[in-house]
Design a protein around this motif. Structure first.
Motif, PDB file in Angstrom:
ATOM      1  N   SER A 133       0.732  -0.941   2.611  1.00  0.00           N
ATOM      2  CA  SER A 133      -0.114  -1.846   3.198  1.00  0.00           C
ATOM      3  C   SER A 133      -0.835  -2.972   2.739  1.00  0.00           C
ATOM      4  CB  SER A 133      -1.160  -0.985   4.010  1.00  0.00           C
ATOM      5  OG  SER A 133      -2.357  -1.719   4.643  1.00  0.00           O
ATOM      6  N   ILE A 134      -1.195  -3.930   3.326  1.00  0.00           N
ATOM      7  CA  ILE A 134      -2.293  -5.232   2.570  1.00  0.00           C
ATOM      8  C   ILE A 134      -3.203  -4.347   1.952  1.00  0.00           C
ATOM      9  CG2 ILE A 134      -1.313  -6.981   3.759  1.00  0.00           C
ATOM     10  CD1 ILE A 134      -4.101  -6.976   5.302  1.00  0.00           C
ATOM     11  N   ARG A 137      -3.556  -3.444  -1.874  1.00  0.00           N
ATOM     12  CA  ARG A 137      -3.879  -4.427  -2.892  1.00  0.00           C
ATOM     13  C   ARG A 137      -5.604  -4.626  -2.850  1.00  0.00           C
ATOM     14  NH1 ARG A 137       0.173  -9.132  -3.681  1.00  0.00           N
ATOM     15  NH2 ARG A 137       1.837  -8.763  -2.292  1.00  0.00           N
ATOM     16  N   GLU A 154       1.122   2.039  -4.129  1.00  0.00           N
ATOM     17  CA  GLU A 154       1.488   0.969  -4.745  1.00  0.00           C
ATOM     18  C   GLU A 154       1.708   1.238  -6.158  1.00  0.00           C
ATOM     19  OE1 GLU A 154       1.182  -2.667  -3.981  1.00  0.00           O
ATOM     20  OE2 GLU A 154       1.072  -2.046  -1.901  1.00  0.00           O
ATOM     21  N   GLU A 175       4.342  -4.287   2.849  1.00  0.00           N
ATOM     22  CA  GLU A 175       3.097  -4.438   3.074  1.00  0.00           C
ATOM     23  C   GLU A 175       2.825  -5.044   4.445  1.00  0.00           C
ATOM     24  OE1 GLU A 175       1.791  -4.453  -1.698  1.00  0.00           O
ATOM     25  OE2 GLU A 175       2.470  -6.413  -0.576  1.00  0.00           O
ATOM     26  N   GLY A 177       0.200  -6.057   7.184  1.00  0.00           N
ATOM     27  CA  GLY A 177      -1.094  -6.416   7.805  1.00  0.00           C
ATOM     28  C   GLY A 177      -1.703  -5.544   9.024  1.00  0.00           C
ATOM     29  N   ARG A 236       7.683  -6.051  -3.797  1.00  0.00           N
ATOM     30  CA  ARG A 236       6.861  -6.237  -2.557  1.00  0.00           C
ATOM     31  C   ARG A 236       7.309  -7.228  -1.320  1.00  0.00           C
ATOM     32  NH1 ARG A 236       3.422  -5.228  -7.095  1.00  0.00           N
ATOM     33  NH2 ARG A 236       1.790  -3.556  -6.749  1.00  0.00           N
ATOM     34  N   LEU A 238       5.676  -8.706   2.125  1.00  0.00           N
ATOM     35  CA  LEU A 238       4.708  -8.842   3.027  1.00  0.00           C
ATOM     36  C   LEU A 238       5.280  -8.918   4.434  1.00  0.00           C
ATOM     37  CD1 LEU A 238       2.489 -11.488   1.032  1.00  0.00           C
ATOM     38  CD2 LEU A 238       1.896  -9.004   1.701  1.00  0.00           C
ATOM     39  N   PRO A 241       0.838 -10.555   6.841  1.00  0.00           N
ATOM     40  CA  PRO A 241      -0.368 -10.011   6.348  1.00  0.00           C
ATOM     41  C   PRO A 241      -1.713 -10.393   7.046  1.00  0.00           C
ATOM     42  CG  PRO A 241       0.443 -11.831   4.862  1.00  0.00           C
ATOM     43  CD  PRO A 241       1.541 -11.528   6.012  1.00  0.00           C
ATOM     44  N   PHE A 245      -5.793 -11.195   4.003  1.00  0.00           N
ATOM     45  CA  PHE A 245      -5.037 -10.961   2.682  1.00  0.00           C
ATOM     46  C   PHE A 245      -5.140 -12.230   1.835  1.00  0.00           C
ATOM     47  CE2 PHE A 245      -1.147 -11.685   0.423  1.00  0.00           C
ATOM     48  CZ  PHE A 245      -1.148 -10.635  -0.437  1.00  0.00           C
ATOM     49  N   TRP A 246      -5.042 -13.469   2.611  1.00  0.00           N
ATOM     50  CA  TRP A 246      -4.960 -14.705   1.975  1.00  0.00           C
ATOM     51  C   TRP A 246      -6.460 -14.883   1.344  1.00  0.00           C
ATOM     52  CZ3 TRP A 246      -0.432 -15.252   0.247  1.00  0.00           C
ATOM     53  CH2 TRP A 246       0.552 -15.065   0.858  1.00  0.00           C
ATOM     54  N   ARG A 249      -6.828 -13.224  -1.729  1.00  0.00           N
ATOM     55  CA  ARG A 249      -6.053 -13.941  -2.919  1.00  0.00           C
ATOM     56  C   ARG A 249      -6.785 -15.171  -3.500  1.00  0.00           C
ATOM     57  NH1 ARG A 249      -2.859 -10.218  -4.821  1.00  0.00           N
ATOM     58  NH2 ARG A 249      -4.684  -9.009  -4.195  1.00  0.00           N
TER      59      ARG A 249
END
Length: 266
Positions: A133-134, A137, A154, A175, A177, A236, A238, A241, A245-246, A249
């Motif tokens: 999953s997101i 992370r 992970e 992963e 979202g 990985r 995505l 996501p 998520f972004w 990041r």
């Protein structure tokens, strides 16, 4: 010769969508679930075999894998998909709830993997795809137990890929979202404690909104299929996501925390 994939948690959601996606593309699919008698009629497909497999029961895992090998003689890909979400403040979660969460999402994944690996080593190759999953992370509030299992998946996956590389067994993670699936409806448990009620309600509202706009199971199945057919050592993948998520990041930690608290807590 058609390849064979064993899928855990294939009764609904991503697992069911993946079973159909692979079957429609000529793969042999061992679609496993706790009770195949309750399987969706759509899984009655010429390329799909339904087998009982409860990831929290070692003997059930043994039988499910033996049934798959008896039917198809090999397992080219293992898709560890079975899981559910446990949500609520850590103070409100019982020992039993937390143990069940880890037994399904982590220990079950490990148990199935351990029993599939000998067949893959004997075949001289194989691929394990773990549905993470997101939130494997980064963390969200009111999801500590679930997030912890995904963080563990992970790390486990990254470590295993080094161990298994000499045997030509690769490890990958998908992963997703938010998912517009049963996960957002019934495949979750919620624990509530009075001091957290108002904040928890805010989190659940944001969570529900994210699910409604999330990836369809078929979209995640497409990503899984791409990973299964990718001969690289990429780890990985995505699957839609989403904006959180972004932002995680890109934003500095302090800015990310302020945003998350404002959106989901206060």
């Amino acid at each position: 010769m058609a390849k064979t994939i064993l899928i855990t948690g294939a009764s609904s959601g991503i697992g069911q969508a993946a079973a159909l996606y692979f079957a429609e593309r000529g793969w042999n699919v061992a679609a496993t679930m706790r009770d195949p008698s309750k399987a969706d009629p759509r899984l009655q497909h010429s390329q799909i075999s339904l087998f009982a497999l409860d990831v929290t029961d070692a003997e059930s895992i043994t039988r499910g894998i033996a049934d798959t090998l008896g039917r198809y003689q090999k397992i080219d890909v293992l898709l560890n998909n079975a899981g559910y979400g446990l949500f609520g403040p850590i103070e409100a979660l019982s020992d039993q709830q937390i143990q069940k969460q880890f037994a399904t999402n982590l220990f079950g994944l490990i148990g199935v993997t351990q029993q599939v690996l000998p067949a893959m080593r004997e075949a001289g190759e194989g691929l394990i795809i773990n549905v993470s999953s997101i939130v494997g992370r980064f963390a969200l509030p009111y999801a500590s137990s679930y997030v912890a299992t995904k963080f563990a998946v992970e790390g486990l996956s990254e470590s295993m890929r080094y161990e298994l590389e000499p045997f030509r067994i690769r490890v990958k993670m998908v992963e997703p979202g938010s998912i517009a699936t049963e996960f957002g409806k019934g495949s979750k448990q919620i624990a509530v404690s009075d001091p957290y009620q108002a904040s928890m309600n805010k989190f659940l509202a944001v969570f529900a909104k994210g699910n409604s706009a999330g990836a369809k199971p078929e979209e995640v199945a497409e990503v899984i299929y791409g990973a299964a057919n990718d001969s690289s050592n990429r780890l990985r993948y995505l699957a839609k996501p989403g904006p959180f998520f972004w932002m995680n990041r890109l934003l500095p930690d302090a800015a990310w925390r302020r945003l998350l608290v404002k959106a989901m807590v206060k």
